[in-house]
Design an enzyme around this catalytic site. Structure first.
Site, PDB file in Angstrom:
ATOM      1  CE  LYS A 183     -88.277 -28.674 -23.721  1.00 29.30           C
ATOM      2  NZ  LYS A 183     -88.072 -28.788 -25.176  1.00 29.30           N
ATOM      3  CD  GLN A 188     -84.659 -28.041 -26.610  1.00 33.16           C
ATOM      4  OE1 GLN A 188     -85.452 -28.931 -26.320  1.00 33.16           O
ATOM      5  NE2 GLN A 188     -84.952 -26.764 -26.435  1.00 33.16           N
ATOM      6  CG  ASP A 229     -90.550 -31.291 -29.954  1.00 34.14           C
ATOM      7  OD1 ASP A 229     -90.972 -30.556 -29.041  1.00 34.14           O
ATOM      8  OD2 ASP A 229     -89.345 -31.565 -30.111  1.00 34.14           O
TER       9      ASP A 229
HETATM   10  N1  L34 Z   1     -87.433 -29.640 -30.228  1.00 36.55           N
HETATM   11  N2  L34 Z   1     -86.836 -27.536 -29.559  1.00 36.55           N
HETATM   12  C1  L34 Z   1     -87.726 -28.538 -29.556  1.00 36.55           C
HETATM   13  N3  L34 Z   1     -88.899 -28.469 -28.872  1.00 36.55           N
HETATM   14  C2  L34 Z   1     -89.219 -27.360 -28.174  1.00 36.55           C
HETATM   15  O1  L34 Z   1     -90.385 -27.282 -27.547  1.00 36.55           O
HETATM   16  C3  L34 Z   1     -88.294 -26.306 -28.133  1.00 36.55           C
HETATM   17  N4  L34 Z   1     -88.515 -25.173 -27.380  1.00 36.55           N
HETATM   18  C4  L34 Z   1     -88.029 -23.882 -27.884  1.00 36.55           C
HETATM   19  C5  L34 Z   1     -86.554 -24.056 -28.284  1.00 36.55           C
HETATM   20  N5  L34 Z   1     -86.270 -25.323 -28.910  1.00 36.55           N
HETATM   21  C6  L34 Z   1     -87.104 -26.403 -28.867  1.00 36.55           C
HETATM   22  C7  L34 Z   1     -88.378 -25.151 -26.026  1.00 36.55           C
HETATM   23  O2  L34 Z   1     -88.330 -26.165 -25.361  1.00 36.55           O
HETATM   24  C8  L34 Z   1     -88.197 -22.990 -26.679  1.00 36.55           C
HETATM   25  N6  L34 Z   1     -88.305 -23.892 -25.558  1.00 36.55           N
HETATM   26  C9  L34 Z   1     -88.292 -23.504 -24.200  1.00 36.55           C
HETATM   27  C10 L34 Z   1     -88.394 -24.422 -23.157  1.00 36.55           C
HETATM   28  C11 L34 Z   1     -88.365 -24.021 -21.836  1.00 36.55           C
HETATM   29  C12 L34 Z   1     -88.240 -22.695 -21.519  1.00 36.55           C
HETATM   30  C13 L34 Z   1     -88.153 -21.766 -22.539  1.00 36.55           C
HETATM   31  C14 L34 Z   1     -88.164 -22.166 -23.858  1.00 36.55           C
HETATM   32  C15 L34 Z   1     -88.179 -22.298 -20.089  1.00 36.55           C
HETATM   33  O3  L34 Z   1     -88.084 -23.131 -19.229  1.00 36.55           O
HETATM   34  N7  L34 Z   1     -88.210 -20.987 -19.805  1.00 36.55           N
HETATM   35  C16 L34 Z   1     -88.161 -20.424 -18.472  1.00 36.55           C
HETATM   36  C17 L34 Z   1     -86.839 -19.749 -18.171  1.00 36.55           C
HETATM   37  C18 L34 Z   1     -85.630 -20.481 -18.552  1.00 36.55           C
HETATM   38  C19 L34 Z   1     -84.403 -19.617 -18.439  1.00 36.55           C
HETATM   39  O4  L34 Z   1     -84.013 -19.261 -17.331  1.00 36.55           O
HETATM   40  O5  L34 Z   1     -83.839 -19.316 -19.493  1.00 36.55           O
HETATM   41  C20 L34 Z   1     -89.209 -19.315 -18.405  1.00 36.55           C
HETATM   42  O6  L34 Z   1     -89.632 -19.005 -17.302  1.00 36.55           O
HETATM   43  O7  L34 Z   1     -89.526 -18.757 -19.460  1.00 36.55           O
END
Ligand code: L34
Length: 288
Positions: A54, A98, A121
């Site tokens: 982020k 988060q 959020d």
């Molecule tokens: N407050 N908490 C708050 N807001 C959110 O919107 C979230 N969420 C979820 C968990 N907790 C939170 C996220 O940010 C899930 N989440 C989230 C954010 C980014 C990614 C996955 C979940 C992400 O960047 N995923 C990448 C891979 C990351 C890795 O290597 O693990 C992807 O390609 O899916």
């Protein structure tokens, strides 16, 4: 037939580039740099990755970001004091705490403490209520990302049969609501399933669009998917074989018409939508 892979990473990159241009023109018109403050409590390894993604995305889009860390032993009142400080800080437009939070923290009280106009959020009850009533201030990031993915891939939503598996406040409930609301990106017929649903397999098989956010690795098997369905996998689990979603990708991609991969599907879109909301928060604070 093998399913089309819905490239969330690529769509997210396009959205981020668009937001970057909007940020640039906002800054040149107002002299205000949109600013996100992220709060991390404890040292959850997945949260570390997501918050880093982020912050990097903010940076690339010209949005300023700060990270506030509290120990995993932090108390409710320490976290509330930090939120109060960020609420008061006029340079901060968006506040993100988060999840998950350590068990001594009462999540709902934290979400209600964030000023609704900084709640990027969209977890505050006021923003949830606005979304339900179809007059949103911010849309929650993951559901907004899913909706954008469907719209930008040209997947018809109106009138179609959507099944959502999982009823969380952060994904299942809001996406069910958004896709059934009136207007662009909505007008679907939505069924919301969960752990108590009977005959889940047969309901899931009715879905033209199947959205899975149940939080169990490879929960959805090929037998639960209708031929040609669009399958959106919101889950992300760290296993010995690497990252897997809530969907058995290898099997389901033989049945589905289109499917999101993990990683590279919904996750990057969640990040992109946070930028959208942070810019919106800055615009609201500037009165534009
Ligand atoms: N407050 N908490 C708050 N807001 C959110 O919107 C979230 N969420 C979820 C968990 N907790 C939170 C996220 O940010 C899930 N989440 C989230 C954010 C980014 C990614 C996955 C979940 C992400 O960047 N995923 C990448 C891979 C990351 C890795 O290597 O693990 C992807 O390609 O899916």
């Amino acid at each position: 037939m093998t399913a089309k892979v819905l490239d969330g990473k690529k769509i997210a990159a396009n959205i981020r580039a668009e937001i970057g241009e909007e940020v640039e023109s906002f800054v040149s018109q107002t002299g205000i740099v949109p600013h996100l403050s992220a709060v991390l409590v404890g040292e959850n390894p997945a949260s570390e990755v997501y918050v880093r993604n982020k912050q990097r995305a903010c940076d690339e889009a010209g949005i300023a970001s700060g990270l506030h860390r509290l120990a995993d032993t932090a108390t409710q009142s320490e976290l509330l004091a930090l939120i109060d400080e960020l609420n008061q800080d006029r340079a901060v437009h968006g506040i993100l705490v988060q999840l998950p939070l350590p068990e001594q923290i009462a999540e709902a009280e934290i979400q209600e403490a964030i000023c609704p106009s900084k709640d990027v959020d969209a977890f505050h009850p006021e923003n949830v209520g606005r979304m339900v009533q179809g007059k949103p201030r911010f849309l929650p990031c993951t559901p907004q990302g899913i909706q954008q993915l469907l719209v930008r891939e040209g997947i018809e939503i109106a009138g179609r049969r959507v099944v959502v598996i999982g009823r969380s406040d952060i994904v299942g409930k809001p996406i069910a609501c958004m896709l059934s609301n009136r207007g662009t990106g909505g007008d679907a017929t939505v069924t919301l399933c969960h752990s108590k649903t009977e005959a889940l397999d047969s309901i899931a098989r009715e879905a033209e669009i199947l959205i899975v956010a149940i939080g169990q690795p490879e929960f959805v098997t090929a037998a639960m998917v209708r031929q040609g369905a669009v399958v959106i996998d919101v889950g992300i689990h760290r296993t010995d074989d690497g990252l897997v979603g809530d969907v058995d990708y290898a099997a389901v991609s033989q049945i589905a018409g289109a499917i999101t991969p993990v990683p590279g599907g919904v996750g990057p879109l969640t990040v992109a939508m946070l930028l959208r909301n942070t810019l919106r928060a800055a615009e609201l604070s500037a009165g534009s």
